[in-house]
Design an enzyme around this catalytic site. Sequence first.
Site, PDB file in Angstrom:
ATOM      1  CB  SER A   1      -0.827  -0.168   1.264  1.00 42.23           C
ATOM      2  OG  SER A   1      -1.975   1.039   1.034  1.00 42.23           O
TER       3      SER A   1
ATOM      4  CG  ASP B   1      -4.580  -1.124   0.302  1.00 45.06           C
ATOM      5  OD1 ASP B   1      -3.659  -1.856   0.717  1.00 45.06           O
ATOM      6  OD2 ASP B   1      -4.680   0.171   0.349  1.00 45.06           O
TER       7      ASP B   1
END
Length: 291
Positions: free
Chosen positions: A45, A170
Amino acid sequence: MEIINNIKDTALILEGGGMRASYTAGFLNNLLENEIYFDYVAGISAGSTHSVNYLSRDVQRTKRSFVDLVLDPSFGGWKSFFRGEGFFNSQYIYEETSYPDASLPFDFKTFMANPAQLRIGTFERDSGEIKYYAKDDIHDIQDLMKIVRSSSSMPIFMPPTYYGEHYYIDGGLGGGIALDIAKRDGMKKFFVVLTREKGYRKSPVKFKGAIKAYYRKYPLVVEAMINRYVLYNQTLEELEELESEGKAFLVYPEIMPVANREINFKKLSKSYELGYAQGKRDLHRWKDFLC
């Protein structure tokens, strides 16, 4: 161009956390300014952005990615969200700002010349599998930024990223801390930069019904979102055990002054300054572990 790394026995692992990474930027710039160069870097991320900026050895971009960029009117916000671009306009942030004549140019040449191993964690929406991309998967800046965007596409608040005939969300859905891949790659020591205070544990998600409704076509995403806190907390416990054995050094923010969706420039600037000051103060402790 010859680039030499001087920390070869320890993995640098960078946690995500959205704009909490503004604090991490201060830590990383202490590493860069003091020429502490890891030969193995793994991020998920927001940690993926930090990973590639660190490997390109760009002090300015490390800060600007999580502080100055919010001043760009195309960065995001609720208007962007309701247009379907995401609360953070990921196509713009990752795929349009990184070119030489754009607002946040990325030094791709230095990045590729750096011999360090790289791992970027992503979550494949339809299979529910975690995929880690490596340097061998990157052929040009378009590849790189698609991979970083894939890792950073926050569920619900950002659209999924289509890359290599798959949709990605993500990478934090797989836990959020890339200890698993570092161990799989044979690393034995770990320098881990976290974005939550010491002692933090993730709680079960609220609004399970809303998550199930939003991702009703993707049950593996729902399962991952609901179970993420278990994996995350297990990883923290494992890291704390490794730390007690002298095999890990965990860097925590003393206080985290911003949330993951913060877009206030002054607050993010303060977050960076706090991280930088803490890193400068603790640098001798980092060196004691690494050297």
